[in-house]
Design a protein around this motif. Structure first.
Motif, PDB file in Angstrom:
ATOM      1  N   GLN A 208      39.670  49.133  29.627  1.00  0.00           N
ATOM      2  CA  GLN A 208      39.463  48.147  30.688  1.00  0.00           C
ATOM      3  C   GLN A 208      40.396  46.949  30.498  1.00  0.00           C
ATOM      4  O   GLN A 208      40.987  46.452  31.462  1.00  0.00           O
ATOM      5  CB  GLN A 208      38.006  47.674  30.683  1.00  0.00           C
ATOM      6  CG  GLN A 208      37.001  48.715  31.160  1.00  0.00           C
ATOM      7  CD  GLN A 208      35.579  48.197  31.124  1.00  0.00           C
ATOM      8  OE1 GLN A 208      35.152  47.585  30.141  1.00  0.00           O
ATOM      9  NE2 GLN A 208      34.839  48.446  32.204  1.00  0.00           N
ATOM     10  N   LYS A 209      40.523  46.506  29.269  1.00  0.00           N
ATOM     11  CA  LYS A 209      41.385  45.361  28.976  1.00  0.00           C
ATOM     12  C   LYS A 209      42.848  45.684  29.270  1.00  0.00           C
ATOM     13  O   LYS A 209      43.591  44.852  29.815  1.00  0.00           O
ATOM     14  CB  LYS A 209      41.209  44.962  27.505  1.00  0.00           C
ATOM     15  CG  LYS A 209      42.002  43.736  27.095  1.00  0.00           C
ATOM     16  CD  LYS A 209      41.726  43.384  25.637  1.00  0.00           C
ATOM     17  CE  LYS A 209      42.526  42.158  25.214  1.00  0.00           C
ATOM     18  NZ  LYS A 209      42.273  41.806  23.791  1.00  0.00           N
ATOM     19  N   TRP A 210      43.268  46.900  28.911  1.00  0.00           N
ATOM     20  CA  TRP A 210      44.657  47.316  29.161  1.00  0.00           C
ATOM     21  C   TRP A 210      44.961  47.346  30.661  1.00  0.00           C
ATOM     22  O   TRP A 210      45.968  46.810  31.119  1.00  0.00           O
ATOM     23  CB  TRP A 210      44.895  48.684  28.530  1.00  0.00           C
ATOM     24  CG  TRP A 210      46.211  49.306  28.895  1.00  0.00           C
ATOM     25  CD1 TRP A 210      47.443  48.727  28.847  1.00  0.00           C
ATOM     26  CD2 TRP A 210      46.410  50.623  29.393  1.00  0.00           C
ATOM     27  NE1 TRP A 210      48.408  49.609  29.265  1.00  0.00           N
ATOM     28  CE2 TRP A 210      47.801  50.785  29.608  1.00  0.00           C
ATOM     29  CE3 TRP A 210      45.565  51.699  29.661  1.00  0.00           C
ATOM     30  CZ2 TRP A 210      48.352  51.971  30.098  1.00  0.00           C
ATOM     31  CZ3 TRP A 210      46.109  52.879  30.133  1.00  0.00           C
ATOM     32  CH2 TRP A 210      47.489  53.008  30.361  1.00  0.00           C
ATOM     33  N   PHE A 211      44.073  47.977  31.438  1.00  0.00           N
ATOM     34  CA  PHE A 211      44.274  48.031  32.893  1.00  0.00           C
ATOM     35  C   PHE A 211      44.286  46.620  33.488  1.00  0.00           C
ATOM     36  O   PHE A 211      45.119  46.309  34.344  1.00  0.00           O
ATOM     37  CB  PHE A 211      43.165  48.873  33.536  1.00  0.00           C
ATOM     38  CG  PHE A 211      43.522  50.319  33.700  1.00  0.00           C
ATOM     39  CD1 PHE A 211      43.691  50.877  34.955  1.00  0.00           C
ATOM     40  CD2 PHE A 211      43.692  51.133  32.591  1.00  0.00           C
ATOM     41  CE1 PHE A 211      44.024  52.214  35.110  1.00  0.00           C
ATOM     42  CE2 PHE A 211      44.017  52.475  32.726  1.00  0.00           C
ATOM     43  CZ  PHE A 211      44.192  53.027  33.999  1.00  0.00           C
ATOM     44  N   ALA A 212      43.378  45.767  33.030  1.00  0.00           N
ATOM     45  CA  ALA A 212      43.302  44.405  33.567  1.00  0.00           C
ATOM     46  C   ALA A 212      44.585  43.632  33.282  1.00  0.00           C
ATOM     47  O   ALA A 212      45.047  42.844  34.121  1.00  0.00           O
ATOM     48  CB  ALA A 212      42.101  43.682  32.969  1.00  0.00           C
ATOM     49  N   SER A 213      45.178  43.868  32.099  1.00  0.00           N
ATOM     50  CA  SER A 213      46.424  43.177  31.758  1.00  0.00           C
ATOM     51  C   SER A 213      47.573  43.625  32.650  1.00  0.00           C
ATOM     52  O   SER A 213      48.583  42.928  32.767  1.00  0.00           O
ATOM     53  CB  SER A 213      46.785  43.432  30.289  1.00  0.00           C
ATOM     54  OG  SER A 213      47.168  44.788  30.074  1.00  0.00           O
ATOM     55  N   CYS A 214      47.397  44.791  33.294  1.00  0.00           N
ATOM     56  CA  CYS A 214      48.420  45.313  34.212  1.00  0.00           C
ATOM     57  C   CYS A 214      48.038  45.064  35.673  1.00  0.00           C
ATOM     58  O   CYS A 214      48.648  45.628  36.593  1.00  0.00           O
ATOM     59  CB  CYS A 214      48.624  46.804  33.978  1.00  0.00           C
ATOM     60  SG  CYS A 214      49.196  47.218  32.311  1.00  0.00           S
ATOM     61  N   GLY A 215      47.005  44.246  35.882  1.00  0.00           N
ATOM     62  CA  GLY A 215      46.595  43.895  37.237  1.00  0.00           C
ATOM     63  C   GLY A 215      45.805  44.976  37.940  1.00  0.00           C
ATOM     64  O   GLY A 215      45.721  44.970  39.180  1.00  0.00           O
ATOM     65  N   GLN A 216      45.201  45.905  37.183  1.00  0.00           N
ATOM     66  CA  GLN A 216      44.446  47.000  37.783  1.00  0.00           C
ATOM     67  C   GLN A 216      43.029  47.039  37.211  1.00  0.00           C
ATOM     68  O   GLN A 216      42.730  46.418  36.194  1.00  0.00           O
ATOM     69  CB  GLN A 216      45.146  48.341  37.523  1.00  0.00           C
ATOM     70  CG  GLN A 216      46.558  48.414  38.058  1.00  0.00           C
ATOM     71  CD  GLN A 216      46.635  48.278  39.567  1.00  0.00           C
ATOM     72  OE1 GLN A 216      45.780  48.788  40.299  1.00  0.00           O
ATOM     73  NE2 GLN A 216      47.663  47.576  40.056  1.00  0.00           N
ATOM     74  N   THR A 217      42.167  47.783  37.898  1.00  0.00           N
ATOM     75  CA  THR A 217      40.791  47.967  37.435  1.00  0.00           C
ATOM     76  C   THR A 217      40.632  49.370  36.873  1.00  0.00           C
ATOM     77  O   THR A 217      40.996  50.354  37.532  1.00  0.00           O
ATOM     78  CB  THR A 217      39.795  47.763  38.592  1.00  0.00           C
ATOM     79  OG1 THR A 217      39.942  46.435  39.103  1.00  0.00           O
ATOM     80  CG2 THR A 217      38.361  47.961  38.112  1.00  0.00           C
TER      81      THR A 217
END
Length: 297
Positions: A208-217
């Motif tokens: 979740q943290k990785w996706f969020a850092s890329c602007g995604q959910t």
């Protein structure tokens, strides 16, 4: 009545050998000392324990009653000492290891193979569990050593040693083959049905943290308990999976393809953990040494 253990130890060997001289030899004592100890014990107990004969000594009826109890105690003590000696010399013993599936397949199996070849009499008990469960089993005292991927702050009450990094990749089946001919953006990946470890695992919030850092959910279509379940699901075209790269390198199926992403999946770390408040036995210490000798320099 105060019990002098040495009195009963001498009594045991005199009764066992049937000779004061032989008992003195076994105990590396002089004969008068052994004779005097037996006399003191007889005085203390208020009854004769031996009958002196031309061939040595023979237990009296009271002596036989005492010997039946002392023999059990001495034999159990000797067995215990022999067991401890064998354990210290790695001739016997047991180790219980808690390891996640990723830890087992990506690091631990070759180490266990070498350990077993060197110390075949040490019993290995392997508890295959998630990282969170491995940590909990360690805290509960159910395992001696735990090896798993964990966030750096997840186990501050344990002694932790870094072992290596685990690189993960995205993979897909033939139904998603069009993704293999290009670089897949995070937006494209987020739109795919994703197969990953479940929300109850320690890895899920990291995704979740990785996706969020890329602007995604991050949202997984299919959640599994172990990483080993992902590849079969991917092979049947149920989604895009996230697995350790070593898993992909080991497969022979042509129906699973590696994806090239615009953003590399953050590498996760593998750790060896033990309780900081209790010492490992000799076998556990040796296994720990072998595990740590294989870590990344």
């Amino acid at each position: 009545m105060d019990i002098d253990f040495d009195y009963y130890r001498i009594f045991y060997y005199v009764a066992k050998t049937g000779s004061v001289t032989k008992a003195a030899s076994v105990l590396t004592r002089n004969q008068p000392n052994v004779t005097r100890t037996i006399q003191l014990l007889e005085t203390q107990l208020g009854c004769p324990l031996f009958i002196r004969t031309s061939r040595g000594v023979k237990l009296t009826e009271d002596g036989q009653k005492l010997y039946s109890h002392v023999r059990i105690a001495m034999e159990q003590l000797e067995y215990g000492m022999e067991e401890l000696t064998a354990a210290q010399t790695l001739q016997s013993g047991a180790i219980t290891i808690g390891a996640s599936e990723v830890a087992l397949r990506c690091f631990l199996l070759p180490v266990l193979n070498r350990f077993h070849n060197q110390y075949p009499n040490i019993k290995l008990r392997l508890l295959n569990c998630s990282a969170a469960d491995a940590i909990q089993q360690l805290r509960n005292g159910n395992v001696d050593i735990a090896i798993a991927r964990i966030p750096p702050d997840a186990a501050q009450d344990l002694s932790i040693s870094y072992l290596c990094g685990i690189r993960e990749i995205a993979v897909c089946g033939n139904a998603f083959a069009e993704l293999t001919g290009t670089t897949v953006s995070m937006e494209q990946l987020a739109q795919c049905p994703i197969v990953s470890l479940g929300s109850q695992t320690l890895m899920y919030p990291l995704y979740q943290k990785w996706f969020a850092s890329c602007g995604q959910t991050f949202h997984s279509e299919i959640e599994v308990a172990t990483s080993g379940q992902i590849l079969p699901i991917v092979a049947y075209n149920l989604g895009v999976g996230i697995v350790p790269e070593q898993y992909y390198n080991e497969i022979t199926e042509s129906s699973i393809h590696k994806l090239k992403l615009t953003e590399e999946i953050p590498s996760q770390s593998l750790y060896c953990m033990k309780r900081s408040v209790s010492a490992l036995n000799a076998a556990g210490k040796r296994l720990e040494e072998m595990v740590l000798s294989e870590r990344e320099r």
